[in-house]
Scaffold this motif. Structure first.
Motif, short mmCIF file in Angstrom:
data_model
loop_
_atom_site.label_atom_id
_atom_site.label_comp_id
_atom_site.label_asym_id
_atom_site.label_seq_id
_atom_site.Cartn_x
_atom_site.Cartn_y
_atom_site.Cartn_z
N VAL A 188 0.85 -1.19 0.00
CA VAL A 188 0.00 0.00 0.00
C VAL A 188 0.88 1.23 0.00
O VAL A 188 2.00 1.21 0.52
CB VAL A 188 -0.94 -0.02 1.23
CG1 VAL A 188 -0.16 0.08 2.52
CG2 VAL A 188 -2.00 1.07 1.13
N SER A 189 0.34 2.30 -0.56
CA SER A 189 1.07 3.57 -0.57
C SER A 189 0.90 4.26 0.77
O SER A 189 0.01 5.08 0.96
CB SER A 189 0.52 4.46 -1.70
OG SER A 189 0.63 3.83 -2.95
N GLY A 190 1.76 3.93 1.69
CA GLY A 190 1.68 4.54 3.01
C GLY A 190 0.43 4.10 3.75
O GLY A 190 -0.65 4.61 3.54
N LEU A 191 0.59 3.16 4.65
CA LEU A 191 -0.58 2.58 5.32
C LEU A 191 -1.20 3.58 6.29
O LEU A 191 -0.55 4.07 7.20
CB LEU A 191 -0.17 1.31 6.06
CG LEU A 191 -1.30 0.58 6.78
CD1 LEU A 191 -2.26 -0.05 5.77
CD2 LEU A 191 -0.75 -0.47 7.73
N ARG A 192 -2.49 3.82 6.11
CA ARG A 192 -3.24 4.64 7.07
C ARG A 192 -3.91 3.73 8.09
O ARG A 192 -3.98 4.08 9.27
CB ARG A 192 -4.28 5.48 6.35
CG ARG A 192 -5.14 6.36 7.25
CD ARG A 192 -6.11 7.17 6.42
NE ARG A 192 -7.06 7.90 7.25
CZ ARG A 192 -6.85 9.12 7.72
NH1 ARG A 192 -5.72 9.76 7.44
NH2 ARG A 192 -7.76 9.72 8.46
N GLY A 193 -4.38 2.57 7.62
CA GLY A 193 -5.02 1.63 8.53
C GLY A 193 -5.22 0.29 7.86
O GLY A 193 -5.40 0.21 6.65
N LEU A 194 -5.16 -0.78 8.66
CA LEU A 194 -5.47 -2.12 8.18
C LEU A 194 -6.68 -2.60 8.95
O LEU A 194 -6.71 -2.54 10.19
CB LEU A 194 -4.29 -3.07 8.36
CG LEU A 194 -4.51 -4.46 7.77
CD1 LEU A 194 -3.26 -4.98 7.08
CD2 LEU A 194 -5.01 -5.45 8.77
N PHE A 195 -7.68 -3.08 8.23
CA PHE A 195 -8.98 -3.40 8.81
C PHE A 195 -9.23 -4.90 8.72
O PHE A 195 -8.92 -5.54 7.70
CB PHE A 195 -10.10 -2.69 8.03
CG PHE A 195 -10.03 -1.19 8.09
CD1 PHE A 195 -9.05 -0.48 7.42
CD2 PHE A 195 -10.97 -0.48 8.83
CE1 PHE A 195 -9.00 0.90 7.46
CE2 PHE A 195 -10.92 0.91 8.88
CZ PHE A 195 -9.94 1.59 8.20
N ALA A 229 -8.59 -5.61 4.86
CA ALA A 229 -8.60 -4.48 3.93
C ALA A 229 -7.60 -3.43 4.39
O ALA A 229 -7.30 -3.32 5.58
CB ALA A 229 -10.00 -3.85 3.86
N VAL A 230 -7.09 -2.64 3.43
CA VAL A 230 -6.16 -1.56 3.76
C VAL A 230 -6.72 -0.24 3.30
O VAL A 230 -7.47 -0.16 2.33
CB VAL A 230 -4.76 -1.79 3.16
CG1 VAL A 230 -4.11 -3.04 3.75
CG2 VAL A 230 -4.81 -1.85 1.64
#
Lengths: 111, 115
Positions: A27-34, A89-90
């Motif tokens: 991912v392009s810079g992870l904000r959150g993984l769900f 999900a990311v």
């Protein structure tokens, strides 16, 4: 392009038999993984959001962990009611806020 | 958390017709998302709907086929137009939590069968 790969596709466990589900991501810079649970005919049910490597979250028999490349959903002493599809999900750290989903792991826990 | 109500929960439609799916949220949210889940598959984003602006569609989805309305901060509709059997899927509405956008919630989905 953000990508999420889940393994295994399907998992059959005996009641009480602990195991782990894997979610690998780019991912392009992870904000959150769900993590979500989805029962047949229903929408995904939110479980956890993880934000940074090393983070862990727990809920009942489930524990989610996160590294820089993957996440694990550990299921301890599962019960038949834990049978469901588990989705990972990311959310990217770019302006995009929508989630990119993996294909899921179908978990069946037999009594 | 946010509670999302989707209508209808399921429908069987004739090919060539259109169906409008409604999504109502119990709180005001900036972003709403529409996903499609084809049988046995994971979720694919159709479009992002922000109040007061045109929806943003993902590659492979077009406004003529999937027009979206977002009249206010708690409601959106997705129309599946000129349906064919390939449109048979579950359609899901989703929102980010009002605080911090760090949790995403889903409606129960609309199971569409086109015959």
């Amino acid at each position: 392009e953000d990508q999420v790969t889940q393994s295994p596709e399907a998992l059959r466990l005996q009641e009480g038999e602990s195991s782990s589900l894997n979610c690998s991501y780019t991912v392009s810079g992870l904000r959150g993984l769900f993590w979500y649970r989805q029962d047949p005919g229903k929408g995904p049910e939110f479980l956890f959001t993880l934000y940074s490597a090393g983070e862990e979250k727990e809920k009942e028999r489930l524990k989610a962990t996160l590294t820089k490349k993957e996440s694990f959903l550990h299921i301890t002493a599962p019960k038949p009611e834990d049978s469901a599809t588990y989705l990972c999900a990311v959310q990217a750290g770019t302006g995009r806020r929508a989630l990119t989903f993996g294909s899921g792991t179908r978990l069946q826990v037999q009594p | 958390s946010a509670v999302i109500s989707q209508k209808p929960s399921r429908d069987i439609c004739q090919r060539g017709t259109s169906l409008t799916i409604q999504c109502q949220v119990d709180s005001q949210v900036t972003m709403m998302f529409w996903y499609r889940q084809q049988p046995g598959q994971s979720l694919t984003l159709i479009a992002t709907a922000n109040q007061g602006s045109e929806a943003t569609y993902e590659s492979g989805f077009v406004i003529d086929k999937f027009p979206i309305s977002r009249p206010n901060l708690t409601f959106s509709t997705l129309t599946v137009s000129n349906m064919s059997p390939e449109d048979s899927s579950i359609y899901l509405c989703s929102v980010l939590s009002p605080l911090g956008n760090t949790e995403a919630f889903f409606g129960q989905g609309t199971r569409l069968t086109v015959v």
